[in-house]
Design a protein around this motif. Structure first.
Motif, PDB file in Angstrom:
ATOM      1  N   GLU A 157       0.823  -1.214   0.000  1.00 26.03           N
ATOM      2  CA  GLU A 157       0.000   0.000   0.000  1.00 26.03           C
ATOM      3  C   GLU A 157       0.857   1.264   0.000  1.00 26.03           C
ATOM      4  O   GLU A 157       0.507   2.246  -0.630  1.00 26.03           O
ATOM      5  CB  GLU A 157      -0.942  -0.001   1.209  1.00 26.03           C
ATOM      6  N   VAL A 158       1.989   1.231   0.717  1.00 24.31           N
ATOM      7  CA  VAL A 158       2.874   2.392   0.831  1.00 24.31           C
ATOM      8  C   VAL A 158       4.313   1.895   0.850  1.00 24.31           C
ATOM      9  O   VAL A 158       4.618   0.911   1.519  1.00 24.31           O
ATOM     10  CB  VAL A 158       2.584   3.181   2.130  1.00 24.31           C
ATOM     11  N   LEU A 159       5.189   2.583   0.136  1.00 22.29           N
ATOM     12  CA  LEU A 159       6.612   2.241   0.196  1.00 22.29           C
ATOM     13  C   LEU A 159       7.175   2.652   1.550  1.00 22.29           C
ATOM     14  O   LEU A 159       6.835   3.717   2.063  1.00 22.29           O
ATOM     15  CB  LEU A 159       7.380   2.981  -0.893  1.00 22.29           C
ATOM     16  N   PRO A 160       8.035   1.832   2.132  1.00 23.06           N
ATOM     17  CA  PRO A 160       8.676   2.214   3.388  1.00 23.06           C
ATOM     18  C   PRO A 160       9.532   3.473   3.197  1.00 23.06           C
ATOM     19  O   PRO A 160      10.037   3.726   2.104  1.00 23.06           O
ATOM     20  CB  PRO A 160       9.565   1.014   3.721  1.00 23.06           C
ATOM     21  N   ARG A 161       9.713   4.236   4.260  1.00 28.70           N
ATOM     22  CA  ARG A 161      10.526   5.453   4.186  1.00 28.70           C
ATOM     23  C   ARG A 161      12.016   5.151   4.234  1.00 28.70           C
ATOM     24  O   ARG A 161      12.794   5.801   3.550  1.00 28.70           O
ATOM     25  CB  ARG A 161      10.180   6.391   5.341  1.00 28.70           C
ATOM     26  N   ARG A 162      12.378   4.204   5.083  1.00 32.12           N
ATOM     27  CA  ARG A 162      13.800   3.883   5.248  1.00 32.12           C
ATOM     28  C   ARG A 162      14.342   3.299   3.946  1.00 32.12           C
ATOM     29  O   ARG A 162      13.765   2.387   3.365  1.00 32.12           O
ATOM     30  CB  ARG A 162      13.959   2.882   6.386  1.00 32.12           C
ATOM     31  N   ARG A 163      15.451   3.831   3.455  1.00 31.65           N
ATOM     32  CA  ARG A 163      16.007   3.465   2.146  1.00 31.65           C
ATOM     33  C   ARG A 163      16.251   1.964   2.030  1.00 31.65           C
ATOM     34  O   ARG A 163      15.917   1.351   1.021  1.00 31.65           O
ATOM     35  CB  ARG A 163      17.295   4.266   1.894  1.00 31.65           C
ATOM     36  N   ALA A 164      16.835   1.347   3.039  1.00 32.43           N
ATOM     37  CA  ALA A 164      17.120  -0.092   2.974  1.00 32.43           C
ATOM     38  C   ALA A 164      15.836  -0.899   2.843  1.00 32.43           C
ATOM     39  O   ALA A 164      15.769  -1.863   2.069  1.00 32.43           O
ATOM     40  CB  ALA A 164      17.906  -0.533   4.200  1.00 32.43           C
ATOM     41  N   ASP A 165      14.793  -0.516   3.578  1.00 31.65           N
ATOM     42  CA  ASP A 165      13.505  -1.222   3.495  1.00 31.65           C
ATOM     43  C   ASP A 165      12.850  -0.987   2.138  1.00 31.65           C
ATOM     44  O   ASP A 165      12.279  -1.897   1.542  1.00 31.65           O
ATOM     45  CB  ASP A 165      12.569  -0.754   4.606  1.00 31.65           C
ATOM     46  N   ARG A 166      12.935   0.244   1.652  1.00 33.43           N
ATOM     47  CA  ARG A 166      12.363   0.583   0.344  1.00 33.43           C
ATOM     48  C   ARG A 166      13.024  -0.252  -0.750  1.00 33.43           C
ATOM     49  O   ARG A 166      12.354  -0.826  -1.609  1.00 33.43           O
ATOM     50  CB  ARG A 166      12.555   2.073   0.075  1.00 33.43           C
ATOM     51  N   ASP A 167      14.355  -0.338  -0.719  1.00 35.81           N
ATOM     52  CA  ASP A 167      15.081  -1.122  -1.718  1.00 35.81           C
ATOM     53  C   ASP A 167      14.714  -2.599  -1.634  1.00 35.81           C
ATOM     54  O   ASP A 167      14.541  -3.254  -2.667  1.00 35.81           O
ATOM     55  CB  ASP A 167      16.591  -0.939  -1.544  1.00 35.81           C
ATOM     56  N   LEU A 168      14.567  -3.117  -0.424  1.00 40.19           N
ATOM     57  CA  LEU A 168      14.165  -4.507  -0.229  1.00 40.19           C
ATOM     58  C   LEU A 168      12.798  -4.768  -0.863  1.00 40.19           C
ATOM     59  O   LEU A 168      12.618  -5.733  -1.615  1.00 40.19           O
ATOM     60  CB  LEU A 168      14.118  -4.838   1.261  1.00 40.19           C
ATOM     61  N   VAL A 169      11.850  -3.900  -0.592  1.00 45.12           N
ATOM     62  CA  VAL A 169      10.491  -4.063  -1.126  1.00 45.12           C
ATOM     63  C   VAL A 169      10.498  -3.954  -2.654  1.00 45.12           C
ATOM     64  O   VAL A 169       9.844  -4.741  -3.338  1.00 45.12           O
ATOM     65  CB  VAL A 169       9.530  -3.035  -0.493  1.00 45.12           C
ATOM     66  N   LEU A 170      11.242  -3.023  -3.194  1.00 49.19           N
ATOM     67  CA  LEU A 170      11.303  -2.875  -4.654  1.00 49.19           C
ATOM     68  C   LEU A 170      11.916  -4.114  -5.307  1.00 49.19           C
ATOM     69  O   LEU A 170      11.443  -4.567  -6.357  1.00 49.19           O
ATOM     70  CB  LEU A 170      12.079  -1.618  -5.042  1.00 49.19           C
TER      71      LEU A 170
END
Length: 129
Positions: A36-49
């Motif tokens: 629903e929403v991309l995480p804010r923390r860069r490492a988490d965002r990259d993981l999800v992507l």
């Protein structure tokens, strides 16, 4: 001359299965299996992507813009925004006119040693197939 490989054992086979198995999906960022929403923390965002791209786009297999957007819509709230994020992150490449997208990187969410086109877990159908 090189030494022959060690014989197969249950412990060796279990280790190989663990190493070659895809990483589990980043469930803490999913709501009922959707992003629903991309995480804010860069490492988490990259993981999800990396997880999203591994679910939808086989390595080196071009996908049309419409098919990709429709597949993303089944998995994420903002398919166009996520598509843009995937390109910006270098996880997807695209033709100059944006008509086709493809991926050249293998992620921890890919099934290694499996036939091309098999995804990490039983996620949404891949575009075009």
């Amino acid at each position: 001359m090189s030494d022959p490989p060690p014989p197969a054992t249950p412990a060796r086979d279990a280790l190989l299965d663990e190493v070659l198995a895809p990483a589990p999906p980043p469930a803490r960022f999913l709501v009922r299996g959707r992003l629903e929403v991309l995480p804010r923390r860069r490492a988490d965002r990259d993981l999800v992507l990396r997880w999203v791209v591994a679910q939808l786009v086989p390595v080196h297999d071009p996908v049309g813009e419409r098919a990709l957007t429709e597949a993303l819509a089944a998995l994420v709230r903002d398919p166009v925004g996520i598509r843009r994020e995937l390109v910006d992150a270098g996880l997807l490449r695209r033709t100059r006119d944006g008509a086709e997208y493809w991926r050249t990187l293998v992620t921890e969410f890919d099934v290694l040693g499996a036939p091309s086109g098999s995804g990490g877990d039983a996620g949404p159908a891949r575009p075009g197939g």
